[in-house]
Write a protein that holds these residues in place. Structure first.
Motif, short mmCIF file in Angstrom:
data_model
loop_
_atom_site.label_atom_id
_atom_site.label_comp_id
_atom_site.label_asym_id
_atom_site.label_seq_id
_atom_site.Cartn_x
_atom_site.Cartn_y
_atom_site.Cartn_z
N ASP A 7 0.93 -1.24 -0.14
CA ASP A 7 0.17 -0.03 0.06
C ASP A 7 1.06 1.34 0.05
O ASP A 7 0.57 2.38 -0.71
CB ASP A 7 -0.94 0.06 1.23
N GLU A 8 2.02 1.32 0.97
CA GLU A 8 2.73 2.58 1.02
C GLU A 8 3.65 2.46 -0.61
O GLU A 8 3.99 3.62 -0.80
CB GLU A 8 3.88 2.21 2.06
N LEU A 9 4.11 1.28 -0.84
CA LEU A 9 4.74 1.60 -2.18
C LEU A 9 3.73 2.06 -3.35
O LEU A 9 4.26 3.14 -4.14
CB LEU A 9 5.16 0.31 -2.62
N LEU A 10 2.56 1.88 -3.40
CA LEU A 10 1.50 2.17 -4.43
C LEU A 10 1.36 3.94 -3.90
O LEU A 10 1.50 4.67 -4.97
CB LEU A 10 0.49 1.94 -4.26
N TYR A 11 1.49 4.34 -2.75
CA TYR A 11 1.34 5.73 -2.54
C TYR A 11 2.64 6.41 -3.17
O TYR A 11 2.46 7.51 -3.56
CB TYR A 11 1.33 5.89 -0.88
N GLN A 12 3.88 5.70 -3.00
CA GLN A 12 5.08 6.39 -3.59
C GLN A 12 4.87 6.45 -4.94
O GLN A 12 5.38 7.38 -5.55
CB GLN A 12 6.25 5.54 -3.08
N GLN A 13 4.34 5.65 -5.62
CA GLN A 13 4.39 5.41 -7.26
C GLN A 13 3.50 6.58 -7.55
O GLN A 13 3.49 7.28 -8.49
CB GLN A 13 3.79 4.14 -7.68
N VAL A 14 2.52 6.97 -6.81
CA VAL A 14 1.77 8.17 -6.97
C VAL A 14 2.59 9.57 -7.03
O VAL A 14 2.34 10.33 -7.56
CB VAL A 14 0.47 8.19 -5.99
N LYS A 15 3.37 9.73 -6.16
CA LYS A 15 4.16 10.59 -6.00
C LYS A 15 5.01 10.74 -6.91
O LYS A 15 5.31 12.13 -7.43
CB LYS A 15 4.73 10.76 -4.66
N TYR A 16 5.47 9.75 -7.60
CA TYR A 16 6.45 9.79 -8.82
C TYR A 16 5.42 9.76 -10.11
O TYR A 16 6.02 9.95 -11.25
CB TYR A 16 7.28 8.31 -8.66
N SER A 17 4.40 9.64 -10.11
CA SER A 17 3.21 9.79 -11.28
C SER A 17 3.47 8.86 -12.09
O SER A 17 3.50 8.84 -13.50
CB SER A 17 3.60 11.16 -11.85
N ASN A 18 3.84 7.60 -11.49
CA ASN A 18 4.19 6.29 -12.16
C ASN A 18 2.86 5.53 -12.33
O ASN A 18 2.60 4.60 -11.39
CB ASN A 18 5.26 5.55 -11.55
N ILE A 19 2.25 5.84 -13.38
CA ILE A 19 0.59 5.14 -13.54
C ILE A 19 0.99 3.60 -13.77
O ILE A 19 0.12 2.87 -12.97
CB ILE A 19 -0.07 5.81 -14.87
N GLU A 20 1.83 3.12 -14.59
CA GLU A 20 1.88 1.90 -14.80
C GLU A 20 2.32 1.05 -13.39
O GLU A 20 1.86 -0.16 -13.14
CB GLU A 20 3.03 1.51 -15.90
N GLY A 21 3.29 1.71 -12.47
CA GLY A 21 3.69 0.89 -11.51
C GLY A 21 2.24 0.96 -10.34
O GLY A 21 2.18 -0.04 -9.47
N ILE A 22 1.57 1.99 -10.53
CA ILE A 22 0.35 2.11 -9.60
C ILE A 22 -0.72 0.86 -10.15
O ILE A 22 -1.12 0.03 -9.33
CB ILE A 22 -0.48 3.24 -10.00
N LYS A 23 -0.86 0.85 -11.34
CA LYS A 23 -1.64 -0.36 -11.83
C LYS A 23 -1.17 -1.76 -11.48
O LYS A 23 -1.94 -2.68 -11.16
CB LYS A 23 -1.83 -0.41 -13.43
N THR A 24 0.27 -1.79 -11.85
CA THR A 24 0.91 -3.20 -11.41
C THR A 24 0.66 -3.63 -9.90
O THR A 24 0.24 -4.76 -9.72
CB THR A 24 2.28 -3.10 -11.82
#
Length: 223
Positions: A8-25
């Protein structure tokens, strides 16, 4: 549970990086969308606070993020929908940049914050024809009544009426500031009840009726 929280926290970090593919994965792997940082921000709130992250916010909503998420603050906190509204005002006059936004995302936002949404009929022909052949001078439109601005109880409560040509449209055909209108000709006594909305700022008249004739209840809900 620790591993789940870590995702969950890693997804939060991907949001801060604007990494959409990372969020979806990460979402496919079971990561949650409501992880809260020390300031009370969820991933969607973080995306909303960054005007450059509208695509990230759109992705989070499509994945099921809670648009009513709450962030504590000095003023008691603001729901995420108010944060969304602030960001969307920057990008356009209404919910994100509509030309680049899919209609189902618009409907999802509407379903969380609207006071009314549904089909109505709009009349756009000579008055005498309305009595004879109303089906020829009216058309179905999708409408939504939405709050605008802050819901501060000390401030006047303002609403907007968004009118769409179809349910598949993301861009509203017309937006009416309801605090600038008059309601005229509330004809509930007719078999096919109607209401006239007069926009005082543009002097434009909009005559609306229920989707189905004689459905007075729907028009009352709208009003």
């Amino acid at each position: 549970m620790g591993q789940q929280q870590s995702k969950d926290e890693l997804l939060y970090q991907q949001v801060k990086y604007s990494n959409i593919e990372g969020i979806k994965t990460l979402r496919r792997e079971g990561a949650g969308l409501e992880w809260i940082d020390k300031e009370g921000k969820t991933p969607l709130i973080v995306a909303c606070l960054n005007p450059q992250s509208s695509d990230v916010a759109k992705t989070l909503i499509e994945l099921g993020a809670n648009v009513n998420a709450y962030r504590p603050g000095r003023t008691g906190g603001l729901p995420c929908t108010m944060r969304l509204k602030k960001v969307l005002k920057i990008l356009s006059s209404y919910f994100f940049h509509m030309e680049q936004m899919h209609y189902n995302v618009v409907r999802a936002i509407e379903s969380h914050i609207c006071l009314f949404s549904g089909w109505l009929r709009e009349f756009n022909g000579p008055g005498f024809l309305e009595m004879l052949v109303p089906q020829l001078v009216s058309r179905k439109i999708w409408v939504a009544v939405l709050p605008t601005g802050s819901r501060n109880p000390r401030m006047p409560y303002k609403l907007e009426l968004a009118m769409y040509s179809s349910l598949q449209d993301a861009q509203p055909r017309t937006i009416i500031a309801l605090w600038k209108v008059n309601l005229e000709e509330l004809k509930f006594h007719r078999s096919d009840p109607t209401v006239m909305i007069v926009d005082n700022s543009t002097k434009t008249r909009f005559k609306l009726a229920p989707e189905n004739e004689r459905d007075k209840q729907q028009l009352q809900w709208f009003l």
